[in-house]
Design an enzyme around this catalytic site. Structure first.
Site, PDB file in Angstrom:
ATOM      1  N   ARG A 211      -2.635 -12.029  -4.009  1.00 52.22           N
ATOM      2  CA  ARG A 211      -4.040 -11.838  -3.640  1.00 52.22           C
ATOM      3  C   ARG A 211      -4.768 -11.222  -4.817  1.00 52.22           C
ATOM      4  NH1 ARG A 211      -3.727  -6.007  -3.107  1.00 52.22           N
ATOM      5  NH2 ARG A 211      -1.590  -5.469  -2.562  1.00 52.22           N
TER       6      ARG A 211
ATOM      7  N   HIS B  86       4.603   1.973 -13.962  1.00 54.29           N
ATOM      8  CA  HIS B  86       4.241   0.768 -13.206  1.00 54.29           C
ATOM      9  C   HIS B  86       3.363  -0.086 -14.116  1.00 54.29           C
ATOM     10  CE1 HIS B  86       2.659  -1.349  -9.436  1.00 54.29           C
ATOM     11  NE2 HIS B  86       1.872  -1.777 -10.407  1.00 54.29           N
TER      12      HIS B  86
ATOM     13  N   HIS C  49       2.988   6.756  -3.688  1.00 56.94           N
ATOM     14  CA  HIS C  49       3.339   5.433  -4.215  1.00 56.94           C
ATOM     15  C   HIS C  49       2.131   4.525  -4.288  1.00 56.94           C
ATOM     16  CE1 HIS C  49       7.480   6.575  -3.859  1.00 56.94           C
ATOM     17  NE2 HIS C  49       7.376   6.716  -2.554  1.00 56.94           N
TER      18      HIS C  49
ATOM     19  N   GLY D 167       0.808  -1.211   0.000  1.00 58.12           N
ATOM     20  CA  GLY D 167       0.000   0.000   0.000  1.00 58.12           C
ATOM     21  C   GLY D 167       0.846   1.268   0.000  1.00 58.12           C
ATOM     22  N   GLY D 168       2.062   1.168  -0.544  1.00 57.73           N
ATOM     23  CA  GLY D 168       2.924   2.350  -0.639  1.00 57.73           C
ATOM     24  C   GLY D 168       3.510   2.786   0.696  1.00 57.73           C
TER      25      GLY D 168
HETATM   26  P1  ADP Z   1      -3.229  -2.943  -4.886  1.00 58.07           P
HETATM   27  O1  ADP Z   1      -1.771  -3.287  -4.981  1.00 58.07           O
HETATM   28  O2  ADP Z   1      -4.171  -4.086  -4.915  1.00 58.07           O
HETATM   29  O3  ADP Z   1      -3.585  -1.839  -5.781  1.00 58.07           O
HETATM   30  P2  ADP Z   1      -2.785  -1.429  -2.540  1.00 58.07           P
HETATM   31  O4  ADP Z   1      -1.306  -1.622  -2.577  1.00 58.07           O
HETATM   32  O5  ADP Z   1      -3.328  -0.097  -2.789  1.00 58.07           O
HETATM   33  O6  ADP Z   1      -3.488  -2.473  -3.473  1.00 58.07           O
HETATM   34  O7  ADP Z   1      -3.328  -2.006  -1.194  1.00 58.07           O
HETATM   35  C1  ADP Z   1      -4.667  -2.383  -1.053  1.00 58.07           C
HETATM   36  C2  ADP Z   1      -5.059  -2.375   0.371  1.00 58.07           C
HETATM   37  O8  ADP Z   1      -4.375  -3.363   1.070  1.00 58.07           O
HETATM   38  C3  ADP Z   1      -4.768  -1.083   1.074  1.00 58.07           C
HETATM   39  O9  ADP Z   1      -5.775  -0.886   2.019  1.00 58.07           O
HETATM   40  C4  ADP Z   1      -3.443  -1.331   1.719  1.00 58.07           C
HETATM   41  O10 ADP Z   1      -3.283  -0.486   2.833  1.00 58.07           O
HETATM   42  C5  ADP Z   1      -3.581  -2.779   2.082  1.00 58.07           C
HETATM   43  N1  ADP Z   1      -2.334  -3.532   2.048  1.00 58.07           N
HETATM   44  C6  ADP Z   1      -1.606  -3.818   0.970  1.00 58.07           C
HETATM   45  N2  ADP Z   1      -0.566  -4.572   1.290  1.00 58.07           N
HETATM   46  C7  ADP Z   1      -0.637  -4.776   2.621  1.00 58.07           C
HETATM   47  C8  ADP Z   1       0.154  -5.485   3.563  1.00 58.07           C
HETATM   48  N3  ADP Z   1       1.248  -6.150   3.213  1.00 58.07           N
HETATM   49  N4  ADP Z   1      -0.230  -5.468   4.848  1.00 58.07           N
HETATM   50  C9  ADP Z   1      -1.319  -4.795   5.230  1.00 58.07           C
HETATM   51  N5  ADP Z   1      -2.114  -4.116   4.387  1.00 58.07           N
HETATM   52  C10 ADP Z   1      -1.775  -4.097   3.108  1.00 58.07           C
HETATM   53  P1  ADP Z   2       3.855  -1.644  -2.456  1.00 57.03           P
HETATM   54  O1  ADP Z   2       4.020  -2.994  -1.869  1.00 57.03           O
HETATM   55  O2  ADP Z   2       3.680  -0.609  -1.432  1.00 57.03           O
HETATM   56  O3  ADP Z   2       2.851  -1.639  -3.547  1.00 57.03           O
HETATM   57  P2  ADP Z   2       5.910  -1.528  -4.543  1.00 57.03           P
HETATM   58  O4  ADP Z   2       7.240  -2.150  -4.390  1.00 57.03           O
HETATM   59  O5  ADP Z   2       4.950  -2.231  -5.409  1.00 57.03           O
HETATM   60  O6  ADP Z   2       5.293  -1.311  -3.103  1.00 57.03           O
HETATM   61  O7  ADP Z   2       6.093  -0.039  -5.057  1.00 57.03           O
HETATM   62  C1  ADP Z   2       5.010   0.877  -5.087  1.00 57.03           C
HETATM   63  C2  ADP Z   2       5.299   1.990  -6.093  1.00 57.03           C
HETATM   64  O8  ADP Z   2       6.501   2.685  -5.794  1.00 57.03           O
HETATM   65  C3  ADP Z   2       5.474   1.507  -7.511  1.00 57.03           C
HETATM   66  O9  ADP Z   2       4.260   1.372  -8.158  1.00 57.03           O
HETATM   67  C4  ADP Z   2       6.340   2.590  -8.120  1.00 57.03           C
HETATM   68  O10 ADP Z   2       5.559   3.696  -8.499  1.00 57.03           O
HETATM   69  C5  ADP Z   2       7.206   3.029  -6.980  1.00 57.03           C
HETATM   70  N1  ADP Z   2       8.503   2.314  -7.014  1.00 57.03           N
HETATM   71  C6  ADP Z   2       8.761   1.115  -6.479  1.00 57.03           C
HETATM   72  N2  ADP Z   2      10.042   0.755  -6.688  1.00 57.03           N
HETATM   73  C7  ADP Z   2      10.606   1.759  -7.386  1.00 57.03           C
HETATM   74  C8  ADP Z   2      11.923   2.014  -7.889  1.00 57.03           C
HETATM   75  N3  ADP Z   2      12.915   1.147  -7.705  1.00 57.03           N
HETATM   76  N4  ADP Z   2      12.150   3.159  -8.548  1.00 57.03           N
HETATM   77  C9  ADP Z   2      11.181   4.057  -8.717  1.00 57.03           C
HETATM   78  N5  ADP Z   2       9.925   3.900  -8.262  1.00 57.03           N
HETATM   79  C10 ADP Z   2       9.630   2.764  -7.591  1.00 57.03           C
HETATM   80 MG    MG Z   3       3.015  -2.755  -5.172  1.00 51.51          MG
END
Ligand code: ADP
Ligand code: ADP
Ligand code: MG
Length: 721
Positions: free
Chosen positions: A324, A239, A266, A195-196
Site C-alpha cells: 500500500r 529499519h 515498534h 502498525g507495530g
Molecule cells: P507505515 O508502515 O505506513 O508507516 P504503520 O505501520 O504505522 O504505517 O500503519 C499505518 C496505519 O495503518 C496505522 O493506523 C496502523 O494501525 C494501520 N495498519 C497498518 N497495518 C495494518 C493492518 N494489517 N491491519 C489494520 N491496520 C493496519
Molecule cells: P509491522 O507490520 O507492525 O510494521 P514489522 O515486522 O515491520 O511490523 O516490524 C515493526 C518494527 O519492529 C520494525 O521496524 C523494527 O523496529 C522492529 N522489528 C521487527 N522485526 C525485528 C527483529 N527481528 N529484530 C528486532 N527488531 C525487529
Molecule cells: Mg512494518
C-alpha cells in the site's frame, strides 16, 4: 487549512508527460489504458485529504466517506460528495463501500493505508464488481500480507530473511521449542500484524507463555487472526525500507530508501531519506533486493519493502512488504519530486512507469534530504499512551516548498479515541541532512497544539539529540537515549506567573454567570482587586510514585491596578503588567526583561471523552518552550502534603478498559512487576508497580471495567518514607 503540497512536485497537468525511451507508452499499450475520472476514497483523516488533493489536481472527481464519530472531520468535507457509513468500524464495511462506489459511478477505489488497504478479499470483490482497486493484485496482497508466507517467497527469490519459525504448527509447545532453538531474545509477531501491534519481545523462556498469549490477544483484537511467527530479535538494528513501484508490464523501480529507525511501540515517529551513514554499495544492493521482492509477486503500484539492517555486520534482512501507500511516503516525494498518488493512479489506469531507474537516481542525487515527523496525540512521559480530545489551539509552522504539513485536523476538531491518534505529519526538505534536521527542529518549535497531550516537544528533543543529529540511529534509539530525551524542564518564574494569570482569567471567562463570549468581550481586568490570590500548579508530566510527592509550585498574585500586578513565585517577586486581547484570546504579560504571550483556552471544552470529565491543564507556549501545567486542586495539594489516604494509589493514565488484573490484595510487589493490563485504542498497556516492596491493599476496579483518566486503580499500604 494550511496544507502544503510536496516541494517542487512534478509540474505536469496530465499524468505520464515525462517519458523515457525505455518505458514510453507505446501505441499498442493504449488499448489497455482506462483513464480514471471518478474515484472513491475509502479512508479518513490526512490520507483521505492527501489523495483528494492529487485527484483534484488531475481533474478526477472524488467521493469520500465518513462515520458517525467523523461527521465533523475535515476529510468528510473535503469533497462535495461524501457519505455516512454509520458506526465507528464501518470504514471496514466492504459491501457498503462497494455499493456506494457502484451507485455513484466511481470507477476506482483508493484505500489509503490501514483499513481495507491490505485486504485481498476486498481487492477481489472490487475486481468482481468491475471497480479498479488502486493497489496490487489480490494475490500479491495475499502473498505479502502474511508475514510467514512472504518470508518463504523471499527466501525462494534469494532475498535474505531474519532466521525464525513461520510454520503452521501454532501450538505453544512447538513455538516455545522453536524459540529455544532460535535462541533468546526472540520476537513474537502476528503474521497478519501491522502498525507495530501483536508484537512482543521475549527475553527468556520464562516469559514466553505470557508474551505469547498477550501477542495473540492483541492480534485477534486488531486483525481478527491470532497466528504468530517467532524470529530472532536483532538487538541493535536499523529499519531501512525501500519505496518500490511497478507497472502492469513487469517494470519495477526503487524510488530510494527511507530510514525509519526512530520508533516507539515498534512504530515509526521520524522517517528520513536517504538513510544516513549508509554505504552506497549496500544502498544499491537493498534497492535491488526490494525490486526482486516486488517482481517475485508480480507487484503492481506502490509498495514498501521493509528490511532490518544490522549496523554491526552491514547485513540486512527482509522483514515484510507493505502492499500500500505508506504513511511516510511524503519523504520520498520530497526527495524525488514525484507525486506517488498520481503514480498510483497512472499504474491503475494501465500506464507504464514514466521514468527509468537511472532517471529516478538522478533526481534523488540532486534533491537533498527529507525528514518526516509524525505528530501524535500521545504522552511520551507516560509510555507514549495515546490521548484524545478537542484541539483547542493549533498554530502551524509556515509551509513552503521545503516544509509540508499533511493533516486531517484543524483547530476545534476532536481527535477521537476511536481511531489512530496521529494529528499530522510534518515533512521538511534540506540541501543536506544537517540542513533538514535544523529546519525540522525550528518547525517543531513553531508548531503549537493545545488540548490533547502531543509528542511535539519530544520530537524536537529527538532532533536536537547529538546522535540523531549526527546520523547514528537505531531502532532502540529512544530507550537508549532515555535520560537525554525525557529530561524534565522546570518551569521558570515567568512561566508560572503567566500560568497564574491565565488561570485567573480562565476562571472569569468560564464563570457560569454569563456565557463565555460576552464575558470575553467585556473583559478588561480581573476585578478581584486588591486581595491577593494564591495558585498552585504541578507539571503535567510529573507522575510521582505512590508515597512520594509531586512538586507543587505556588504563585501569589495581587492586583494593584487594572492590568498591573505584584507577583511572587520561586522566591522572586516583581511588578508586571498584563493585557488581554479578547479577539485573539491572547494574554500578553510584560516582565522586566521579556514578554510572554499565550492563548487562553476556556476550560468548559476540555473534556476529552463524553462522560469522562478531566481537569483542564493550562498550555503555555513560551520562549523557553511549551509547558502544560495542571492546576493543583486542593486535593492535590493535600496529597502532596501527604494528608489523605489516597497518597498511595495508582491512577489510570488514560481512559481505558481493564483487561486483566495480575495481583490481589495482600500481595507484596516488586518494582516494575506487572499489576494490570489495560486497553485503550486497541492497544494493550501493562501497568507496572511503581516501587519496590509495596503491599497491595485494594484493587479498585475489576476486569472488564471501563474507567476514565486519573481514576484510582490500585491502592497500596502506607509506604514508609
Ligand atoms: P507505515 O508502515 O505506513 O508507516 P504503520 O505501520 O504505522 O504505517 O500503519 C499505518 C496505519 O495503518 C496505522 O493506523 C496502523 O494501525 C494501520 N495498519 C497498518 N497495518 C495494518 C493492518 N494489517 N491491519 C489494520 N491496520 C493496519
Ligand atoms: P509491522 O507490520 O507492525 O510494521 P514489522 O515486522 O515491520 O511490523 O516490524 C515493526 C518494527 O519492529 C520494525 O521496524 C523494527 O523496529 C522492529 N522489528 C521487527 N522485526 C525485528 C527483529 N527481528 N529484530 C528486532 N527488531 C525487529
Ligand atoms: Mg512494518
Amino acid at each position: 487549512m494550511l496544507v502544503k503540497h510536496g516541494a517542487r512536485r512534478l509540474r505536469t497537468s496530465a499524468p505520464a508527460i515525462i517519458r523515457s525511451k525505455q518505458n514510453s507508452t507505446r501505441a499498442s499499450d493504449s488499448a489497455g489504458i482506462k483513464p480514471l475520472e471518478s474515484i472513491l476514497i475509502a479512508n479518513r483523516g490526512e490520507i483521505a485529504i492527501r489523495v483528494n488533493r492529487t485527484a483534484a489536481k488531475h481533474g478526477i472527481r472524488t467521493t469520500t466517506l465518513y462515520t458517525d464519530p467523523d461527521a465533523a472531520a475535515q476529510h468528510a468535507h473535503s469533497s462535495s460528495r461524501s457519505f455516512n457509513l454509520g458506526q465507528t468500524s464501518e470504514y471496514l464495511n466492504q459491501a457498503k463501500i462497494l455499493a456506494l462506489a457502484k451507485d455513484h459511478g466511481c470507477q476506482a477505489i483508493h484505500p489509503g493505508y490501514g483499513f481495507l488497504s491490505e485486504n485481498a478479499d476486498f481487492a477481489r470483490k472490487c475486481a468482481e464488481a468491475g471497480i479498479t482497486f488502486i493497489g496490487p493484485s489480490p494475490s500479491a496482497i495475499d502473498d505479502m500480507g502474511d508475514k510467514a508466507r512472504s518470508k518463504e517467497i523471499m527466501n525462494a527469490a534469494g532475498v535474505p530473511c531474519v532466521p525464525g519459525y513461520h510454520g503452521s504448527d501454532q501450538s505453544e509447545s512447538k513455538l516455545a521449542s522453536e524459540a529455544e532453538s532460535i535462541g533468546y531474545p526472540v520476537l513474537i509477531k502476528a503474521v497478519r500484524g501491522g502498525g507495530g501491534k501483536g508484537m512482543r519481545i521475549v527475553q527468556s523462556a520464562g516469559e514466553f507463555s505470557d508474551m505469547l498469549s498477550s501477542a495473540r490477544r492483541e492480534a485477534m483484537n486488531s486483525f481478527g487472526n491470532d497466528e504468530v511467527l517467532v524470529e530472532k530479535y536483532i538487538t541493535t538494528p536499523r529499519h531501512i525500507e525501500v519505496q518500490v513501484f511497478a507497472d502492469k508490464y513487469g517494470n519495477s523501480l526503487a524510488l530510494g530508501e527511507r530510514d525509519c529507525s526512530i520508533q516507539r511501540r515498534h512504530q515509526k515517529i521520524l522517517e528520513e531519506s536517504p538513510a544516513p551513514e549508509l554505504d552506497d554499495s549496500i544502498r544499491k544492493d537493498i534497492w535491488q533486493k526490494a525490486r526482486a521482492a516486488a517482481e517475485a509477486v508480480k507487484y503492481e503500484g506502490a509498495g514498501t519493502v521493509e528490511f532490518i539492517f544490522d549496523n554491526d555486520t552491514g547485513k540486512f534482512y527482509f522483514m515484510e512488504m507493505n502492499t500500500r501507500l505508506q504513511v511516510e511516503h511524503p519523504v520520498t516525494e520530497m526527495v524525488t519530486g514525484l507525486d506517488l498518488v498520481q503514480w498510483q493512479t497512472m499504474v491503475a489506469e494501465g500506464r507504464r512507469l514514466p521514468l527509468t531507474q537511472d532517471e529516478v537516481e538522478e533526481r534523488i542525487n540532486s534533491r537533498g534530504h527529507a525528514i518526516e515527523a509524525r505528530i501524535y496525540a500521545e504522552n511520551p512521559d507516560k509510555g507514549f499512551i495515546p490521548d484524545s480530545g478537542k484541539l483547542l489551539h493549533v498554530r502551524l509552522p509556515a509551509a513552503s516548498d521545503d516544509i509540508r504539513i499533511d493533516t486531517g485536523f484543524i483547530e476545534g476538531d476532536t481527535v477521537s479515541s476511536h481511531y489512530d491518534p496521529m494529528i499530522a505529519k510534518l515533512i521538511v526538505r534540506g540541501e543536506t541532512r544537517e540542513d533538514a534536521v535544523r529546519k525540522l527542529a525550528v518547525a517543531l518549535e513553531e508548531y503549537e497544539v493545545a488540548g490533547p497531550v502531543t509528542n511535539i516537544d519530544f520530537l524536537k528533543r529527538c532532533c536536537e539529540s547529538k546522535d540523531f543529529a549526527e546520523g547514528r540511529v537505531e531502532t532502540g534509539y529512544i530507550p537508549k537515549h532515555h535520560d537525554e530525551l525525557f529530561s524534565k524542564r522546570q518551569p521558570t518564574p515567568e512561566v508560572l506567573v503567566q500560568a497564574a494569570l491565565s488561570s485567573l482569567l480562565q476562571s472569569q471567562i468560564s464563570s457560569p454567570v454569563s456565557d463565555s463570549t460576552t464575558s470575553l468581550l467585556s473583559w478588561s481586568a480581573p476585578q478581584s482587586n486588591l486581595q491577593s490570590r494564591r495558585f498552585h500548579f504541578r507539571t503535567d508530566d510529573e507522575d510521582p510514585a505512590p508515597g512520594s510527592s509531586p512538586t507543587i509550585y505556588e504563585v501569589e498574585v495581587q492586583q494593584r491596578a487594572p492590568g498591573s500586578y505584584q507577583v511572587s513565585t520561586l522566591g522572586q517577586s516583581y511588578t508586571i503588567s498584563s493585557t488581554f486581547n479578547p479577539l485573539t484570546k491572547t494574554l500578553t504579560t510584560y516582565f522586566p526583561h521579556t514578554r510572554h504571550t499565550s492563548r487562553i483556552i476556556t476550560s468548559d471544552s476540555t473534556s476529552s471523552e463524553p462522560g469522562i470529565p478531566s481537569s483542564a491543564p493550562i498550555h503555555l507556549f513560551t520562549p523557553q518552550g511549551s509547558f502544560r501545567l495542571q492546576s493543583a486542586t486542593p486535593s492535590w495539594v493535600a496529597k502532596a502534603l501527604g494528608t489523605t489516604e489516597k497518597a498511595n494509589s495508582l491512577l489510570s493514565p488514560m481512559p481505558c478498559k481493564i483487561l486483566r488484573v495480575d495481583v490481589k490484595p495482600g500481595d507484596v510487589v516488586k518494582k516494575d512487576q506487572m499489576l494490570l493490563v489495560i486497553e485503550s485504542m486497541k492497544m494493550e498497556t501493562v501497568i507496572r508497580s511503581p516501587g519496590e516492596g509495596l503491599v497491595v491493599r485494594r484493587i479498585v476496579h475489576g476486569e472488564g471495567d471501563v474507567v476514565g483518566s486519573g481514576v484510582e486503580l490500585v491502592e497500596f499500604e502506607e509506604v514508609e518514607q
